[in-house]
Design a protein around this motif. Structure first.
Motif, PDB file in Angstrom:
ATOM      1  N   VAL A   1      12.778  23.457  58.459  1.00  0.00           N
ATOM      2  CA  VAL A   1      14.141  23.175  58.916  1.00  0.00           C
ATOM      3  C   VAL A   1      14.901  24.484  59.100  1.00  0.00           C
ATOM      4  CG1 VAL A   1      16.324  22.039  58.336  1.00  0.00           C
ATOM      5  CG2 VAL A   1      14.158  20.875  57.855  1.00  0.00           C
ATOM      6  N   GLU A   2      14.788  25.369  58.129  1.00  0.00           N
ATOM      7  CA  GLU A   2      15.442  26.679  58.200  1.00  0.00           C
ATOM      8  C   GLU A   2      15.001  27.456  59.449  1.00  0.00           C
ATOM      9  OE1 GLU A   2      17.534  30.169  56.658  1.00  0.00           O
ATOM     10  OE2 GLU A   2      17.576  28.126  55.897  1.00  0.00           O
TER      11      GLU A   2
ATOM     12  N   PRO B   1      18.503  20.692  47.089  1.00  0.00           N
ATOM     13  CA  PRO B   1      17.545  21.086  48.125  1.00  0.00           C
ATOM     14  C   PRO B   1      17.545  22.602  48.313  1.00  0.00           C
ATOM     15  CG  PRO B   1      18.954  19.301  48.901  1.00  0.00           C
ATOM     16  CD  PRO B   1      19.522  19.773  47.598  1.00  0.00           C
ATOM     17  N   ALA B   2      16.362  23.192  48.350  1.00  0.00           N
ATOM     18  CA  ALA B   2      16.251  24.640  48.511  1.00  0.00           C
ATOM     19  C   ALA B   2      14.988  24.974  49.290  1.00  0.00           C
ATOM     20  CB  ALA B   2      16.208  25.322  47.140  1.00  0.00           C
ATOM     21  N   VAL B   3      15.076  26.013  50.100  1.00  0.00           N
ATOM     22  CA  VAL B   3      13.920  26.496  50.844  1.00  0.00           C
ATOM     23  C   VAL B   3      12.977  27.165  49.861  1.00  0.00           C
ATOM     24  CG1 VAL B   3      13.163  28.118  52.628  1.00  0.00           C
ATOM     25  CG2 VAL B   3      15.288  26.824  52.931  1.00  0.00           C
ATOM     26  N   ARG B   4      11.708  26.838  49.951  1.00  0.00           N
ATOM     27  CA  ARG B   4      10.690  27.438  49.085  1.00  0.00           C
ATOM     28  C   ARG B   4      10.318  28.798  49.644  1.00  0.00           C
ATOM     29  NH1 ARG B   4       5.160  24.494  47.103  1.00  0.00           N
ATOM     30  NH2 ARG B   4       4.286  26.285  46.038  1.00  0.00           N
TER      31      ARG B   4
ATOM     32  N   HIS C   1      19.302  25.138  64.363  1.00  0.00           N
ATOM     33  CA  HIS C   1      20.368  26.095  64.630  1.00  0.00           C
ATOM     34  C   HIS C   1      21.209  26.278  63.371  1.00  0.00           C
ATOM     35  CE1 HIS C   1      24.284  27.431  66.346  1.00  0.00           C
ATOM     36  NE2 HIS C   1      23.471  28.217  67.031  1.00  0.00           N
ATOM     37  N   ARG C   2      21.498  25.179  62.690  1.00  0.00           N
ATOM     38  CA  ARG C   2      22.184  25.175  61.392  1.00  0.00           C
ATOM     39  C   ARG C   2      21.614  24.036  60.566  1.00  0.00           C
ATOM     40  NH1 ARG C   2      27.096  25.393  64.620  1.00  0.00           N
ATOM     41  NH2 ARG C   2      27.908  27.495  64.539  1.00  0.00           N
TER      42      ARG C   2
ATOM     43  N   LEU D   1      11.750  17.498  62.322  1.00  0.00           N
ATOM     44  CA  LEU D   1      12.641  17.836  61.214  1.00  0.00           C
ATOM     45  C   LEU D   1      13.153  16.597  60.491  1.00  0.00           C
ATOM     46  CD1 LEU D   1      14.622  20.857  62.685  1.00  0.00           C
ATOM     47  CD2 LEU D   1      12.485  20.829  61.375  1.00  0.00           C
ATOM     48  N   THR D   2      13.383  15.516  61.227  1.00  0.00           N
ATOM     49  CA  THR D   2      13.764  14.249  60.581  1.00  0.00           C
ATOM     50  C   THR D   2      12.650  13.781  59.663  1.00  0.00           C
ATOM     51  OG1 THR D   2      15.161  13.611  62.447  1.00  0.00           O
ATOM     52  CG2 THR D   2      14.387  11.836  60.989  1.00  0.00           C
TER      53      THR D   2
END
Length: 157
Positions: free
Chosen positions: A114-115, A96-99, A119-120, A52-53
């Motif tokens: 990441v989503e 930033p937004a989830v596609r 956990h958050r 995730l990093t």
């Protein structure tokens, strides 16, 4: 967690946050992964945190001013059963937004990962700097990866 996204870890021993600044170039993604891996060695969430990093640092370099000669700062907060990682960039007008679409292409899916895995997660900031962060949590005594734990929980009888 406070509304501004600041880290509040209570009831657990928090190891002093560790921070490193990286130049905003593609070759630094590998170095950011290595930094997180060294700090989280032996942690059940290490592999997930490294992945995730990598996604967040890549996004910072690709989509913000950090990739135009700027910098990216990675901060790691580790506690007994959780870790929080923040990636600070030099900002962007984009949020930033989830596609969500299923369109073809290789970019735009990092925040979806990441989503799915964190956990958050969240972000704060804007045009001049932004922090995108995530937390991972695990059960005490767990020795597998978080992905394996999710699989076992989802497939237990």
């Amino acid at each position: 967690m406070r509304g501004d996204g600041a880290c509040v870890m209570t009831g657990a021993a928090v190891i002093r946050p560790r921070r490193r600044v990286f130049p905003g170039s593609d070759d630094q993604v590998r170095r950011a992964r290595s930094f997180v891996g060294q700090l989280l060695g032996g942690c059940p969430a290490a592999d997930d945190a490294i992945l995730l990093t990598s996604e967040l640092v890549t996004n910072a370099i690709t989509h913000t001013e950090s990739g135009q000669g700027g910098k990216v700062t990675v901060t790691v907060y580790r506690a007994d059963t959780r870790v929080r990682i923040e990636v600070r960039d030099d900002g962007s007008a984009q949020v930033p937004a989830v596609r969500l679409d299923g369109g073809a292409g290789e970019s735009g899916y990092g925040l979806g990962l990441v989503e799915l895995m964190a956990h958050r997660w969240g972000h704060r900031g804007g045009r001049h700097n932004r922090i995108v962060w995530f937390t991972l949590e695990w059960k005490t005594g767990w020795s597998g990866t978080l992905g394996q734990l999710r699989y076992e929980i989802g497939h237990s009888t």
